[in-house]
Design a protein around this motif. Structure first.
Motif, PDB file in Angstrom:
ATOM      1  N   GLU A  34       9.173 -61.943 -20.905  1.00  0.00           N
ATOM      2  CA  GLU A  34       7.992 -61.264 -21.029  1.00  0.00           C
ATOM      3  C   GLU A  34       7.087 -61.561 -19.857  1.00  0.00           C
ATOM      4  O   GLU A  34       7.012 -62.587 -19.341  1.00  0.00           O
ATOM      5  CB  GLU A  34       7.278 -61.482 -22.532  1.00  0.00           C
ATOM      6  CG  GLU A  34       8.166 -60.739 -23.504  1.00  0.00           C
ATOM      7  CD  GLU A  34       7.552 -61.253 -24.991  1.00  0.00           C
ATOM      8  OE1 GLU A  34       6.646 -61.949 -25.045  1.00  0.00           O
ATOM      9  OE2 GLU A  34       8.269 -60.831 -25.804  1.00  0.00           O
ATOM     10  N   GLY A  35       6.050 -60.712 -19.634  1.00  0.00           N
ATOM     11  CA  GLY A  35       5.194 -60.832 -18.865  1.00  0.00           C
ATOM     12  C   GLY A  35       3.915 -59.908 -18.799  1.00  0.00           C
ATOM     13  O   GLY A  35       3.959 -59.105 -19.795  1.00  0.00           O
ATOM     14  N   TYR A  36       3.021 -59.951 -17.693  1.00  0.00           N
ATOM     15  CA  TYR A  36       1.832 -59.031 -17.797  1.00  0.00           C
ATOM     16  C   TYR A  36       1.591 -58.430 -16.552  1.00  0.00           C
ATOM     17  O   TYR A  36       1.822 -59.041 -15.272  1.00  0.00           O
ATOM     18  CB  TYR A  36       0.673 -59.746 -18.220  1.00  0.00           C
ATOM     19  CG  TYR A  36       0.738 -60.528 -19.805  1.00  0.00           C
ATOM     20  CD1 TYR A  36       0.478 -59.828 -20.721  1.00  0.00           C
ATOM     21  CD2 TYR A  36       1.117 -61.850 -20.012  1.00  0.00           C
ATOM     22  CE1 TYR A  36       0.380 -60.490 -22.027  1.00  0.00           C
ATOM     23  CE2 TYR A  36       1.474 -62.257 -21.038  1.00  0.00           C
ATOM     24  CZ  TYR A  36       1.014 -61.435 -22.239  1.00  0.00           C
ATOM     25  OH  TYR A  36       1.136 -62.163 -23.486  1.00  0.00           O
ATOM     26  N   ILE A  37       1.246 -57.128 -16.435  1.00  0.00           N
ATOM     27  CA  ILE A  37       0.713 -56.381 -15.297  1.00  0.00           C
ATOM     28  C   ILE A  37      -0.731 -55.974 -15.414  1.00  0.00           C
ATOM     29  O   ILE A  37      -0.848 -55.562 -16.704  1.00  0.00           O
ATOM     30  CB  ILE A  37       1.821 -55.519 -14.726  1.00  0.00           C
ATOM     31  CG1 ILE A  37       1.662 -54.865 -13.465  1.00  0.00           C
ATOM     32  CG2 ILE A  37       1.961 -54.127 -15.889  1.00  0.00           C
ATOM     33  CD1 ILE A  37       2.693 -54.112 -12.807  1.00  0.00           C
ATOM     34  N   GLN A  38      -1.445 -55.917 -14.333  1.00  0.00           N
ATOM     35  CA  GLN A  38      -2.612 -55.436 -14.602  1.00  0.00           C
ATOM     36  C   GLN A  38      -2.693 -53.767 -14.474  1.00  0.00           C
ATOM     37  O   GLN A  38      -2.075 -53.199 -13.839  1.00  0.00           O
ATOM     38  CB  GLN A  38      -3.633 -55.616 -13.502  1.00  0.00           C
ATOM     39  CG  GLN A  38      -3.908 -57.280 -13.640  1.00  0.00           C
ATOM     40  CD  GLN A  38      -4.777 -57.816 -12.280  1.00  0.00           C
ATOM     41  OE1 GLN A  38      -6.000 -57.694 -12.528  1.00  0.00           O
ATOM     42  NE2 GLN A  38      -4.194 -58.004 -11.269  1.00  0.00           N
ATOM     43  N   LYS A  39      -3.446 -53.251 -15.473  1.00  0.00           N
ATOM     44  CA  LYS A  39      -3.503 -51.725 -15.725  1.00  0.00           C
ATOM     45  C   LYS A  39      -3.738 -51.098 -14.369  1.00  0.00           C
ATOM     46  O   LYS A  39      -3.333 -49.962 -14.229  1.00  0.00           O
ATOM     47  CB  LYS A  39      -4.404 -51.391 -16.875  1.00  0.00           C
ATOM     48  CG  LYS A  39      -3.954 -51.855 -18.423  1.00  0.00           C
ATOM     49  CD  LYS A  39      -4.679 -51.337 -19.263  1.00  0.00           C
ATOM     50  CE  LYS A  39      -4.014 -51.827 -20.706  1.00  0.00           C
ATOM     51  NZ  LYS A  39      -5.144 -51.238 -21.765  1.00  0.00           N
TER      52      LYS A  39
END
Length: 282
Positions: A133-138
């Protein structure tokens, strides 16, 4: 997993296989010293045809085959679904919702991602093909945009100006000429063959006189029709966009058909030119 033939050849039939790196280079032989033939891109589903030590012979959905290092491919029992794609030429995935910890991965334009949470006002939470899992800026990703028209393609293509030429390149990290044109036409929902020598033979196109070429048509160059070596997208006003190492300018750029290099002159590097126009989307 079923093994057929010699112990050095294993054919996998049970799992689905996806690229889990921003891209993987596909080579002629299972060696880093072997020439690159193409690339497979992040989240692209591939077929593994053969395994040899730390290498796999893969085939992409367009039918192109090459050897890749095993570390870039993951196996899944289910389809990797996606709801969003990267919208920047370089888009960063983070392990935490904090840029100060550095990137987890940097992905090229158009990379598909499985979004599992969108409640945060700044971040999408995503899961990668390997289930990390990870995160990306919108601001770096969003829903896949609608298909563009051939006229709109002229403007879309220019967002890639200056991107490096890379042999076998298919991503915004670097394109080769046919990979660039293939990506552009994909924005219209048209999947072109991988190489320019195959693209000129695509039956969905027809030959047209150069003096009738329109914006969005393809222009091919080579030693002869049987030896096509280059392709670009016509923009209008005698200009076309392409990527090439010619003229000591190894990047995506705009050139003129009247420039000697691209004039089709008998003494030019490419003495042959041909214009092709899409007539069928089937």
């Amino acid at each position: 997993m079923v093994a057929l033939g010699s112990t050095s050849q294993t054919y996998l039939v049970a799992n689905l296989h996806y690229v889990n790196e921003p891209l993987v280079n596909m080579r002629e032989h299972p060696s880093h010293a072997s020439k690159i033939v193409s690339q497979a891109l992040f989240a692209e589903e591939v077929t593994i045809c053969e395994k040899k030590n730390a290498w796999s012979l893969i085939k992409t959905s367009e039918g192109y085959s090459g050897w890749v290092f095993n570390d870039g491919i993951v196996s899944r029992q289910d389809v990797y679904s996606h709801q969003i794609m990267t919208s920047r030429l370089n888009a960063t995935i983070y392990k935490e919702k904090d840029i100060e910890y550095g990137p987890m991965k940097i992905l090229p334009y158009g990379s598909k991602l499985n979004r599992i949470d969108m409640e945060d006002p700044r971040w999408y939470k995503v899961v990668l093909p390997d289930n990390c899992e990870g995160y990306i800026q919108k601001g770096d990703a969003g829903i896949e945009p609608p298909l563009v028209s051939q006229a709109e393609l002229v403007y879309f293509s220019q967002k890639f100006l200056g991107i490096p030429y890379i042999w076998g390149g298919r991503s915004s990290f670097g394109y080769d000429c046919s990979g660039f044109v293939q990506m552009l036409y994909n924005q219209m929902g048209i999947l072109l063959p991988r190489d320019s020598k195959e693209q000129i033979q695509d039956p969905r196109f027809k030959d047209i006189p150069l003096n009738t070429i329109e914006a969005g048509d393809l222009i091919f160059f080579g030693k002869s029709r049987e030896k096509i070596m280059h392709v670009g997208l016509f923009l209008g006003n005698n200009q076309f966009i392409h990527t090439s190492i010619r003229e000591n300018m190894p990047w995506v750029r705009i050139s003129r058909l009247s420039d000697f290099e691209w004039s089709g002159h008998v003494d030019a590097y490419y003495p042959f030119r041909a214009a092709r126009q899409l007539v069928s989307t089937r």
